[in-house]
Design a protein around this motif. Structure first.
Motif, PDB file in Angstrom:
ATOM      1  N   GLU A  82     -35.709  37.393 -24.596  1.00 56.03           N
ATOM      2  CA  GLU A  82     -36.407  38.299 -25.519  1.00 56.03           C
ATOM      3  C   GLU A  82     -36.042  37.902 -26.948  1.00 56.03           C
ATOM      4  OE1 GLU A  82     -38.437  40.765 -24.470  1.00 56.03           O
ATOM      5  OE2 GLU A  82     -38.070  40.334 -22.356  1.00 56.03           O
ATOM      6  N   GLU A  83     -36.652  38.601 -27.909  1.00 59.36           N
ATOM      7  CA  GLU A  83     -36.363  38.276 -29.309  1.00 59.36           C
ATOM      8  C   GLU A  83     -34.880  38.445 -29.656  1.00 59.36           C
ATOM      9  OE1 GLU A  83     -38.215  42.423 -29.142  1.00 59.36           O
ATOM     10  OE2 GLU A  83     -38.728  40.484 -28.330  1.00 59.36           O
ATOM     11  N   GLN A  84     -34.161  39.293 -28.903  1.00 58.31           N
ATOM     12  CA  GLN A  84     -32.725  39.482 -29.168  1.00 58.31           C
ATOM     13  C   GLN A  84     -31.935  38.189 -28.965  1.00 58.31           C
ATOM     14  OE1 GLN A  84     -34.674  41.369 -27.257  1.00 58.31           O
ATOM     15  NE2 GLN A  84     -34.204  43.532 -27.481  1.00 58.31           N
ATOM     16  N   LYS A 115     -42.907  36.036 -28.042  1.00 62.35           N
ATOM     17  CA  LYS A 115     -42.548  37.271 -28.749  1.00 62.35           C
ATOM     18  C   LYS A 115     -43.094  37.352 -30.171  1.00 62.35           C
ATOM     19  CE  LYS A 115     -40.586  38.920 -25.231  1.00 62.35           C
ATOM     20  NZ  LYS A 115     -41.156  40.101 -24.588  1.00 62.35           N
ATOM     21  N   SER A 118     -41.696  39.187 -34.016  1.00 65.30           N
ATOM     22  CA  SER A 118     -40.356  39.775 -33.953  1.00 65.30           C
ATOM     23  C   SER A 118     -39.258  38.719 -34.063  1.00 65.30           C
ATOM     24  CB  SER A 118     -40.188  40.587 -32.664  1.00 65.30           C
ATOM     25  OG  SER A 118     -40.401  39.771 -31.537  1.00 65.30           O
ATOM     26  N   CYS A 119     -39.618  37.448 -33.986  1.00 67.81           N
ATOM     27  CA  CYS A 119     -38.642  36.357 -34.076  1.00 67.81           C
ATOM     28  C   CYS A 119     -38.544  35.767 -35.484  1.00 67.81           C
ATOM     29  CB  CYS A 119     -39.032  35.238 -33.109  1.00 67.81           C
ATOM     30  SG  CYS A 119     -39.167  35.758 -31.402  1.00 67.81           S
TER      31      CYS A 119
END
Length: 170
Positions: A82-84, A115, A118-119
């Protein structure tokens, strides 16, 4: 064991196709306790099965001292991350050898493409790195992410001090 790569891949594929939530649960439980080839295989299967709840443990393995585990974690994070995980991959890139940068870059591009916007914040930070190779990777990630903020960062790279970075921005 020490079997052939073809047999090992067949075993991974068979594990990936096994039905049932109990398989996912068992692998999720075993992952943090395992090491070596077993941990590498569990990480690979978790990616093939898209096992929810395994990303935190897999992300921790991005900095594992075992290069096999590290490579499996990078590949799996690229597949299901994910972006995290973008921030973790960016940090890893700045510490990685040239040989490892290609796989980390591929994972970064895969997540950025999935994603999107958000990145962009993490990729924009990377685009300011003093290492031109990392700035180029950031530009590829920004192009994959798309959107107005990414476009702005790409436009500013046209004025980069290094011609190789300018060429990538165009």
């Amino acid at each position: 064991g020490n079997g052939s790569p073809a047999v090992s891949q067949a075993a991974l594929n068979a594990l990936a196709r096994l039905g049932g939530d109990e398989v996912d649960s068992d692998l999720r439980d075993r992952m943090p306790k395992s090491e070596g080839k077993v941990k590498k295989a569990i990480i690979q299967v978790a990616g093939l099965r898209y096992i929810s709840g395994t990303l935190p443990t897999i992300a921790q393995s991005l900095s594992d001292p075992d290069p096999g585990i590290r490579a499996a974690a990078v590949s799996t994070v690229g597949a299901i991350g994910e972006e995290q995980q973008i921030g973790q991959l960016v940090k890893l890139l700045s510490q990685a050898s040239s040989a490892d940068r290609s796989d980390i870059s591929s994972a970064l591009l895969a997540i950025s493409g999935r994603k999107g916007g958000s990145c962009v914040a993490e990729l924009t930070k990377l685009s300011g790195n003093s290492d031109s190779e990392l700035r180029i990777i950031a530009l590829h990630g920004l192009a994959a992410a798309g959107g107005p903020e990414a476009l702005g960062a790409l436009r500013s790279a046209v004025d980069d001090k290094e011609e190789s970075v300018q060429d990538e921005a165009v």
